[in-house]
Design an enzyme around this catalytic site. Structure first.
Site, PDB file in Angstrom:
ATOM      1  CG  HIS A 117      -2.129  -0.840   1.058  1.00  0.00           C
ATOM      2  ND1 HIS A 117      -3.220  -0.769   1.878  1.00  0.00           N
ATOM      3  CD2 HIS A 117      -2.424  -1.787   0.130  1.00  0.00           C
ATOM      4  CE1 HIS A 117      -4.139  -1.635   1.478  1.00  0.00           C
ATOM      5  NE2 HIS A 117      -3.672  -2.275   0.424  1.00  0.00           N
ATOM      6  N   PRO A 131      -2.925  -0.263  19.248  1.00  0.00           N
ATOM      7  CG  PRO A 131      -4.861  -1.475  18.755  1.00  0.00           C
ATOM      8  CD  PRO A 131      -4.118  -0.851  19.883  1.00  0.00           C
ATOM      9  CE  LYS A 169       4.881   2.745  13.511  1.00  0.00           C
ATOM     10  NZ  LYS A 169       4.901   2.282  12.124  1.00  0.00           N
ATOM     11  CE1 TYR A 193      -5.142   3.201  11.753  1.00  0.00           C
ATOM     12  CE2 TYR A 193      -4.547   3.556   9.459  1.00  0.00           C
ATOM     13  CZ  TYR A 193      -4.359   2.897  10.659  1.00  0.00           C
ATOM     14  OH  TYR A 193      -3.368   1.938  10.769  1.00  0.00           O
ATOM     15  CE1 TYR A 235      -0.529   3.441   9.925  1.00  0.00           C
ATOM     16  CE2 TYR A 235       0.419   2.512   7.928  1.00  0.00           C
ATOM     17  CZ  TYR A 235      -0.568   2.516   8.900  1.00  0.00           C
ATOM     18  OH  TYR A 235      -1.579   1.594   8.854  1.00  0.00           O
TER      19      TYR A 235
HETATM   20  P1  FAD Z   1       3.161 -12.527  21.423  1.00  0.00           P
HETATM   21  O1  FAD Z   1       2.601 -12.512  20.045  1.00  0.00           O
HETATM   22  O2  FAD Z   1       2.251 -12.241  22.549  1.00  0.00           O
HETATM   23  O3  FAD Z   1       3.834 -13.948  21.619  1.00  0.00           O
HETATM   24  C1  FAD Z   1       4.266 -14.391  22.887  1.00  0.00           C
HETATM   25  C2  FAD Z   1       4.216 -15.903  22.896  1.00  0.00           C
HETATM   26  O4  FAD Z   1       4.717 -16.358  24.132  1.00  0.00           O
HETATM   27  C3  FAD Z   1       2.801 -16.440  22.772  1.00  0.00           C
HETATM   28  O5  FAD Z   1       2.738 -17.362  21.716  1.00  0.00           O
HETATM   29  C4  FAD Z   1       2.526 -17.073  24.118  1.00  0.00           C
HETATM   30  O6  FAD Z   1       1.677 -18.213  24.020  1.00  0.00           O
HETATM   31  C5  FAD Z   1       3.920 -17.443  24.579  1.00  0.00           C
HETATM   32  N1  FAD Z   1       4.066 -17.529  26.039  1.00  0.00           N
HETATM   33  C6  FAD Z   1       3.532 -16.724  26.996  1.00  0.00           C
HETATM   34  N2  FAD Z   1       3.902 -17.122  28.206  1.00  0.00           N
HETATM   35  C7  FAD Z   1       4.704 -18.199  28.044  1.00  0.00           C
HETATM   36  C8  FAD Z   1       5.396 -19.059  28.935  1.00  0.00           C
HETATM   37  N3  FAD Z   1       5.346 -18.885  30.253  1.00  0.00           N
HETATM   38  N4  FAD Z   1       6.126 -20.067  28.424  1.00  0.00           N
HETATM   39  C9  FAD Z   1       6.199 -20.262  27.085  1.00  0.00           C
HETATM   40  N5  FAD Z   1       5.551 -19.482  26.187  1.00  0.00           N
HETATM   41  C10 FAD Z   1       4.823 -18.460  26.667  1.00  0.00           C
HETATM   42  N6  FAD Z   1      -0.613  -5.149  16.865  1.00  0.00           N
HETATM   43  C11 FAD Z   1      -0.868  -4.417  15.796  1.00  0.00           C
HETATM   44  O7  FAD Z   1       0.075  -3.817  15.272  1.00  0.00           O
HETATM   45  N7  FAD Z   1      -2.153  -4.339  15.304  1.00  0.00           N
HETATM   46  C12 FAD Z   1      -3.195  -5.031  15.868  1.00  0.00           C
HETATM   47  O8  FAD Z   1      -4.327  -4.962  15.401  1.00  0.00           O
HETATM   48  C13 FAD Z   1      -2.952  -5.786  16.988  1.00  0.00           C
HETATM   49  N8  FAD Z   1      -3.959  -6.473  17.606  1.00  0.00           N
HETATM   50  C14 FAD Z   1      -3.672  -7.196  18.722  1.00  0.00           C
HETATM   51  C15 FAD Z   1      -4.693  -7.899  19.367  1.00  0.00           C
HETATM   52  C16 FAD Z   1      -4.425  -8.634  20.538  1.00  0.00           C
HETATM   53  C17 FAD Z   1      -5.554  -9.362  21.235  1.00  0.00           C
HETATM   54  C18 FAD Z   1      -3.116  -8.661  21.041  1.00  0.00           C
HETATM   55  C19 FAD Z   1      -2.800  -9.442  22.318  1.00  0.00           C
HETATM   56  C20 FAD Z   1      -2.099  -7.977  20.376  1.00  0.00           C
HETATM   57  C21 FAD Z   1      -2.364  -7.240  19.224  1.00  0.00           C
HETATM   58  N9  FAD Z   1      -1.371  -6.544  18.533  1.00  0.00           N
HETATM   59  C22 FAD Z   1      -1.625  -5.819  17.461  1.00  0.00           C
HETATM   60  C23 FAD Z   1      -0.009  -6.558  18.967  1.00  0.00           C
HETATM   61  C24 FAD Z   1       0.822  -7.594  18.204  1.00  0.00           C
HETATM   62  O9  FAD Z   1       0.032  -8.700  17.889  1.00  0.00           O
HETATM   63  C25 FAD Z   1       1.939  -7.930  19.155  1.00  0.00           C
HETATM   64  O10 FAD Z   1       2.712  -6.749  19.331  1.00  0.00           O
HETATM   65  C26 FAD Z   1       2.832  -9.073  18.653  1.00  0.00           C
HETATM   66  O11 FAD Z   1       2.116 -10.271  18.665  1.00  0.00           O
HETATM   67  C27 FAD Z   1       4.044  -9.173  19.557  1.00  0.00           C
HETATM   68  O12 FAD Z   1       4.720 -10.363  19.326  1.00  0.00           O
HETATM   69  P2  FAD Z   1       5.492 -11.110  20.494  1.00  0.00           P
HETATM   70  O13 FAD Z   1       6.079 -12.306  19.860  1.00  0.00           O
HETATM   71  O14 FAD Z   1       6.343 -10.140  21.211  1.00  0.00           O
HETATM   72  O15 FAD Z   1       4.369 -11.511  21.547  1.00  0.00           O
HETATM   73  C1  DHB Z   2      -4.791  -3.441  11.328  1.00  0.00           C
HETATM   74  C2  DHB Z   2      -4.551  -3.301  12.664  1.00  0.00           C
HETATM   75  C3  DHB Z   2      -4.075  -2.107  13.116  1.00  0.00           C
HETATM   76  O1  DHB Z   2      -3.830  -1.951  14.420  1.00  0.00           O
HETATM   77  C4  DHB Z   2      -3.850  -1.041  12.262  1.00  0.00           C
HETATM   78  O2  DHB Z   2      -3.415   0.129  12.773  1.00  0.00           O
HETATM   79  C5  DHB Z   2      -4.092  -1.203  10.929  1.00  0.00           C
HETATM   80  C6  DHB Z   2      -4.566  -2.420  10.454  1.00  0.00           C
HETATM   81  C7  DHB Z   2      -5.303  -4.755  10.834  1.00  0.00           C
HETATM   82  O3  DHB Z   2      -5.572  -5.629  11.666  1.00  0.00           O
HETATM   83  O4  DHB Z   2      -5.426  -4.929   9.624  1.00  0.00           O
END
Ligand code: FAD
Ligand code: DHB
Length: 411
Positions: free
Chosen positions: A86, A306, A310, A214, A399
């Protein structure tokens, strides 16, 4: 993906590896591949099954640097084939729409490619490259963080085991155990909890628009996103404690229509939701991102709302810095990289925290009536963006993603 034993050793319930990675989400999975590319052994402990991790619907926007990182380790082919580049996004407010033209302003794009798909590609590569993953293994304790051989104790299949290593990477998300293993008083935390959440749905309908919208509206924020030609992702601002069940599909679509410009609504195709969830919004940072032999990355160390898309992208930049620091330690025998890791990562983290906070306050409606001043400021931020190429350039730069600055690049 089964558990494969390419660790240095595993005798009885005692395993040894170089880097124990707690958490197999995007941060932990990508880190394992970056380390593998650098010839460093790791074991990933993931609390959930692979199917469960792949069922989580989360982020959808990949920064330029995230795409480059995935390509650099040979995990970008499906993204390049199936993702959507995009060149801009649309900000709708007060009956007007401003398009921020990334391509023109900063010569960059973002990629629309779901976190679920990224995770899928990472798991496939881990499988192909023989990365050791122990699924359904929950880390319960970390010990020896101040010594040379820290350990992670974990439970799997009803037994308790110990993994000994040189370094522990805490990639276990906001609710994980690794940050909590740092002794009281060591970490400073910074937090802002916003008085609203996002209700998100997926629907098997064509997206309303070919780029994201947005929307800032007196009834609250709305976001129109997508996954592909027949899968749309929509969000509306809602009270943080709302239950998804309180939102029938009809109620959701009505609210979305109200908050979008008429020109967009004319293109809205509705259908049954296939996923519906509420995410509370918060900013959180724990500093430093290192304690002895524990290095924190991704959501384990910080959370952003979100709005700026980021969260996933920060998890990627953290582990790029982290893998580089460990490469420096293992291959150059230097502590410079690990010593600089926290400061290097936090510099970029805070810039994303700032942008996410700013975009959140600008785009949302704050429920407290005393916030009339803030509402005028938000409207004025949008009006300023509308009329200033400099402001649009700053938006586009943030962004699409600020550059990574590895310590060795600076030298
Ligand atoms: P996570 O994806 O949380 O991965 C951590 C992993 O560690 C998980 O698989 C978990 O099962 C595992 N874990 C936890 N505890 C333990 C343990 N004790 N032992 C072993 N494993 C463990 N970001 C956006 O940019 N846009 C969005 O729309 C957006 N929506 C989101 C919606 C939700 C509900 C959540 C929770 C987050 C969202 N985010 C979004 C944020 C984005 O998904 C996260 O920033 C990203 O997943 C971070 O990755 P990570 O690997 O650091 O953590
Ligand atoms: C999406 C999620 C976001 O948080 C955002 O800022 C833009 C797009 C998505 O899930 O597609």
């Amino acid at each position: 993906m089964g558990e494969r034993l390419q660790v240095t050793s595993w005798t009885g319930s005692h395993m040894r590896t170089q880097v124990a990675i707690v958490g197999g989400g995007p941060a932990g999975s990508l880190l394992s591949l970056l380390l593998r590319a650098a010839g460093i052994d790791s074991v990933v402990l993931e609390r959930r099954s692979q199917a469960y991790v792949l069922s989580r619907i989360r982020a959808g926007v990949l920064e330029h640097g995230t795409c480059e990182t995935l390509r650099s380790i040979g995990v970008g082919a499906r993204m390049d084939d199936q993702g959507f580049g995009h060149d801009g996004v649309n900000l709708a407010f007060g009956g007007r729409t401003v398009r921020i033209d990334f391509a023109d302003l900063v010569g960059r794009q973002v990629m629309i490619y779901g976190q679920t798909e990224v995770q899928h590609d990472l798991y496939d590569a881990m499988d192909d490259r023989g990365v050791t993953v122990v699924d359904e293994a929950e880390a319960i304790a970390l010990d020896g963080l101040r010594g040379d051989t820290p350990t992670v104790t974990f439970t799997t299949g009803g037994t308790t085991e110990t993994l000994e290593c040189d370094w522990i990477a805490g990639c276990d998300g906001y609710h994980g155990v690794t940050r909590q293993a740092v002794p009281d008083g060591v970490l400073s935390t910074f937090e802002r909890v916003y008085p609203f959440g996002w209700l998100g749905i997926l629907s098997e309908t064509p997206p309303i628009n070919d780029e994201l919208i947005y929307a800032h509206h007196p009834r609250g924020f709305a976001l129109c996103s997508m996954r592909h030609e027949m899968l749309s992702r929509y969000y509306v601002q809602c009270p943080a404690d709302d239950e998804p069940d309180a939102w029938s599909d009809d109620r959701f679509w009505d609210e979305l229509r109200t908050r979008l410009p008429d020109t967009a609504v004319a293109n809205l195709k509705t259908g049954p939701s296939i996923e519906k969830s509420v995410t509370p919004l918060r900013s959180f940072v724990a500093e430093p991102m290192r304690h002895g032999r524990l290095l924190l990355a991704g959501d384990a160390a910080h959370i952003v709302p979100p709005t700026g898309a980021k969260g996933l992208n920060l998890a990627v930049s953290d582990v790029v810095y982290l893998a580089d620091a460990l490469r420096n330690w293992y291959h150059d025998g230097s502590t410079d990289g690990v010593d600089a890791y926290s400061d290097t990562a936090l510099l970029r983290v805070w810039k994303a925290v700032r942008f996410s906070w700013w975009m959140t306050t600008m785009m949302h409606t704050f429920p407290d009536a005393d916030d009339a001043f803030d509402e005028r400021i938000a409207e004025t931020e949008l009006a300023y963006l509308e009329g200033s190429r400099a402001a649009q350039t700053a938006f586009a730069e943030n962004y699409t993603g600020l550059p990574y600055r590895l310590p060795r690049d600076a030298g």
